[in-house]
Design a protein around this motif. Structure first.
Motif, PDB file in Angstrom:
ATOM      1  N   GLY A 232      57.842  47.207  64.468  1.00  0.00           N
ATOM      2  CA  GLY A 232      56.632  47.144  64.534  1.00  0.00           C
ATOM      3  C   GLY A 232      55.905  47.313  62.969  1.00  0.00           C
ATOM      4  N   PRO A 233      54.657  47.016  62.688  1.00  0.00           N
ATOM      5  CA  PRO A 233      54.233  47.205  61.323  1.00  0.00           C
ATOM      6  C   PRO A 233      54.546  48.638  60.829  1.00  0.00           C
ATOM      7  CG  PRO A 233      52.634  46.359  62.780  1.00  0.00           C
ATOM      8  CD  PRO A 233      53.689  46.831  63.839  1.00  0.00           C
ATOM      9  N   ALA A 234      54.401  48.718  59.441  1.00  0.00           N
ATOM     10  CA  ALA A 234      54.761  49.928  58.920  1.00  0.00           C
ATOM     11  C   ALA A 234      54.010  50.123  57.534  1.00  0.00           C
ATOM     12  CB  ALA A 234      56.269  49.968  58.484  1.00  0.00           C
ATOM     13  N   ALA A 235      53.594  51.216  57.012  1.00  0.00           N
ATOM     14  CA  ALA A 235      52.968  51.438  56.000  1.00  0.00           C
ATOM     15  C   ALA A 235      53.706  50.962  54.565  1.00  0.00           C
ATOM     16  CB  ALA A 235      52.318  52.884  55.855  1.00  0.00           C
ATOM     17  N   ASP A 236      54.915  51.100  54.671  1.00  0.00           N
ATOM     18  CA  ASP A 236      55.527  50.469  53.428  1.00  0.00           C
ATOM     19  C   ASP A 236      55.896  49.152  53.319  1.00  0.00           C
ATOM     20  OD1 ASP A 236      57.648  50.485  55.435  1.00  0.00           O
ATOM     21  OD2 ASP A 236      59.101  51.532  54.227  1.00  0.00           O
TER      22      ASP A 236
ATOM     23  N   ALA B 137      53.358  46.127  52.881  1.00  0.00           N
ATOM     24  CA  ALA B 137      51.797  45.591  52.783  1.00  0.00           C
ATOM     25  C   ALA B 137      51.713  44.167  53.164  1.00  0.00           C
ATOM     26  CB  ALA B 137      51.249  46.222  51.512  1.00  0.00           C
ATOM     27  N   LEU B 138      50.827  43.786  53.865  1.00  0.00           N
ATOM     28  CA  LEU B 138      50.340  42.499  53.916  1.00  0.00           C
ATOM     29  C   LEU B 138      49.072  42.018  52.890  1.00  0.00           C
ATOM     30  CD1 LEU B 138      50.697  41.786  57.664  1.00  0.00           C
ATOM     31  CD2 LEU B 138      51.764  40.211  55.844  1.00  0.00           C
ATOM     32  N   VAL B 139      49.145  40.731  52.280  1.00  0.00           N
ATOM     33  CA  VAL B 139      48.126  40.267  51.351  1.00  0.00           C
ATOM     34  C   VAL B 139      47.997  38.685  52.109  1.00  0.00           C
ATOM     35  CG1 VAL B 139      47.248  39.595  49.357  1.00  0.00           C
ATOM     36  CG2 VAL B 139      48.636  41.625  49.521  1.00  0.00           C
TER      37      VAL B 139
ATOM     38  N   ALA C 248      40.712  42.649  44.067  1.00  0.00           N
ATOM     39  CA  ALA C 248      40.652  43.867  44.714  1.00  0.00           C
ATOM     40  C   ALA C 248      41.551  44.189  45.996  1.00  0.00           C
ATOM     41  CB  ALA C 248      39.039  44.167  45.377  1.00  0.00           C
ATOM     42  N   GLN C 249      41.848  43.057  46.743  1.00  0.00           N
ATOM     43  CA  GLN C 249      43.030  43.139  47.783  1.00  0.00           C
ATOM     44  C   GLN C 249      44.176  43.471  47.138  1.00  0.00           C
ATOM     45  OE1 GLN C 249      44.256  40.910  51.819  1.00  0.00           O
ATOM     46  NE2 GLN C 249      43.659  39.394  49.890  1.00  0.00           N
ATOM     47  N   LEU C 250      44.341  42.925  46.014  1.00  0.00           N
ATOM     48  CA  LEU C 250      45.829  43.268  45.403  1.00  0.00           C
ATOM     49  C   LEU C 250      45.807  44.701  45.081  1.00  0.00           C
ATOM     50  CD1 LEU C 250      48.584  42.398  44.268  1.00  0.00           C
ATOM     51  CD2 LEU C 250      47.617  41.521  42.207  1.00  0.00           C
ATOM     52  N   ALA C 251      45.016  45.254  44.527  1.00  0.00           N
ATOM     53  CA  ALA C 251      44.766  46.527  44.402  1.00  0.00           C
ATOM     54  C   ALA C 251      45.007  47.510  45.477  1.00  0.00           C
ATOM     55  CB  ALA C 251      43.507  46.851  43.483  1.00  0.00           C
ATOM     56  N   ARG C 252      44.339  47.105  46.535  1.00  0.00           N
ATOM     57  CA  ARG C 252      44.446  47.881  47.843  1.00  0.00           C
ATOM     58  C   ARG C 252      45.841  47.845  48.341  1.00  0.00           C
ATOM     59  NH1 ARG C 252      40.929  46.375  52.989  1.00  0.00           N
ATOM     60  NH2 ARG C 252      42.419  44.589  52.907  1.00  0.00           N
TER      61      ARG C 252
ATOM     62  N   LEU D  18      54.037  41.435  51.319  1.00  0.00           N
ATOM     63  CA  LEU D  18      54.250  40.414  52.115  1.00  0.00           C
ATOM     64  C   LEU D  18      53.045  39.540  51.922  1.00  0.00           C
ATOM     65  CD1 LEU D  18      55.727  41.736  55.048  1.00  0.00           C
ATOM     66  CD2 LEU D  18      56.995  40.932  53.130  1.00  0.00           C
ATOM     67  N   MET D  19      53.211  38.293  51.041  1.00  0.00           N
ATOM     68  CA  MET D  19      51.862  37.654  50.646  1.00  0.00           C
ATOM     69  C   MET D  19      51.880  36.069  51.304  1.00  0.00           C
ATOM     70  SD  MET D  19      51.823  38.693  46.734  1.00  0.00           S
ATOM     71  CE  MET D  19      49.956  38.797  46.608  1.00  0.00           C
ATOM     72  N   ASP D  20      50.714  35.876  52.024  1.00  0.00           N
ATOM     73  CA  ASP D  20      50.514  34.651  52.734  1.00  0.00           C
ATOM     74  C   ASP D  20      49.685  33.874  52.208  1.00  0.00           C
ATOM     75  OD1 ASP D  20      50.791  32.671  54.627  1.00  0.00           O
ATOM     76  OD2 ASP D  20      49.940  33.827  56.388  1.00  0.00           O
ATOM     77  N   GLU D  21      50.011  32.933  51.255  1.00  0.00           N
ATOM     78  CA  GLU D  21      49.248  31.986  50.477  1.00  0.00           C
ATOM     79  C   GLU D  21      47.926  32.585  49.828  1.00  0.00           C
ATOM     80  OE1 GLU D  21      48.939  27.966  51.509  1.00  0.00           O
ATOM     81  OE2 GLU D  21      50.407  28.060  53.297  1.00  0.00           O
ATOM     82  N   PRO D  22      48.147  33.829  49.227  1.00  0.00           N
ATOM     83  CA  PRO D  22      46.837  34.537  48.977  1.00  0.00           C
ATOM     84  C   PRO D  22      46.136  33.759  47.844  1.00  0.00           C
ATOM     85  CG  PRO D  22      48.811  35.440  47.776  1.00  0.00           C
ATOM     86  CD  PRO D  22      49.217  34.318  49.021  1.00  0.00           C
ATOM     87  N   PHE D  23      46.476  32.924  47.154  1.00  0.00           N
ATOM     88  CA  PHE D  23      45.668  32.431  45.979  1.00  0.00           C
ATOM     89  C   PHE D  23      45.203  31.107  46.344  1.00  0.00           C
ATOM     90  CE2 PHE D  23      48.724  35.079  43.057  1.00  0.00           C
ATOM     91  CZ  PHE D  23      48.020  36.150  43.571  1.00  0.00           C
TER      92      PHE D  23
END
Length: 268
Positions: A91-95, A97-99, A161-165, A175-180
């Motif tokens: 399942g999901p875990a805090a370590d 991160a999704l962007v 801001a999302q990247l900083a969070r 884990l980054m899903d087409e963030p740009f």
């Protein structure tokens, strides 16, 4: 922020930030991914090394986002296994991160309060999390916008801001899903350089999904190619994160191979 020399910039952690843990190993073993009635990928074997940036590219609908959500623990594999450091992902875990492409900031919270959120969830004391959030916003160039609500700033600033969070919570994997993908070309290039800069020294492993081949070859230590329901190849990238490498013969040869692979996946 430039990386044209091929040497990653040296940055210091934000004031008050605790030492980030090392990256984590993410592994897919003979995995079938997707919904039970519609598998998107079969027989996937990938091993993401601690601290590596793996970019993932392929045609629309090839399973890129499905792969990312499976690594995040949001989708269980239909067959095979998904592991983090040798332990099954359940399942999901805090370590991890999704962007996302959409910034997903909470609209009623200021940028600083958004960045504080993962720290609050971790139980970081208020004064410390405020200090860390302010330092991360400064690091991504948003110190002056800390008290602004998300709708008051630009799309590029929301992504900053999302990247900083995402990084404030000191994840071991990002884990980054087409963030740009929704940004204009100039802003997108700046965000790529910013990502390289702020990741430096965190030790985080990164899986970065993109449909943009040049973005994949700039950011990735390796690039994974998806198509026709399968992982078709994983290739080492020459001179990753070096703006001056766009004309390098080895990089150009890889770019041609990737485009040819994508063309074959599209049936062209």
């Amino acid at each position: 922020m430039s990386t044209s020399s091929g040497t990653e910039p040296v940055t210091r952690p934000p004031a008050g930030e605790r030492t980030s843990p090392r990256g984590t190993r993410l592994t897919l073993r003979d995995a079938t991914l997707g919904r039970p009635d519609a598998p998107a990928l079969t027989g996937v074997d990938i091993d993401v090394a601690p601290g590596e940036i793996l970019t993932v590219t392929g045609p629309s609908g090839c399973g890129k986002s499905t792969l990312l959500r499976t690594l995040a623990g949001l989708l269980p594999p239909l067959a095979g296994s998904v592991e983090q450091d040798g332990r099954h992902v359940t399942g999901p875990a805090a370590d991890r991160a999704l962007v996302f492409q959409e910034d997903a900031l909470l609209p009623w919270r200021t940028l600083r309060a958004n960045v504080e959120l993962p720290l609050a969830i971790q139980g970081v004391p208020r004064a410390e999390r405020r200090e860390q959030a302010a330092a991360w916003l400064d690091r991504v160039g948003l110190a002056a916008q800390a008290r602004q609500l998300p709708h008051r700033v630009s799309g590029g600033q929301r992504q900053r801001a999302q990247l900083a969070r995402a990084l404030a919570g000191r994840p071991r994997a990002v884990l980054m899903d087409e963030p740009f993908g929704a940004l204009d070309a100039q802003t997108r290039s700046g965000m790529q350089d910013l990502l390289v800069e702020v990741l430096h020294g965190t030790g985080a492993s990164v899986v970065f999904v993109t449909h943009d081949v040049d973005e994949a070859l700039f950011l990735g230590d390796r690039v994974a190619l998806l198509g026709a329901g399968h992982l078709t190849a994983v290739r080492d990238v020459p001179r990753p994160r070096d703006r001056a490498a766009h004309g390098d013969p080895a990089r150009l040869a890889l770019r041609r191979d990737v485009l040819a692979s994508l063309g074959s996946s599209l049936g062209t």
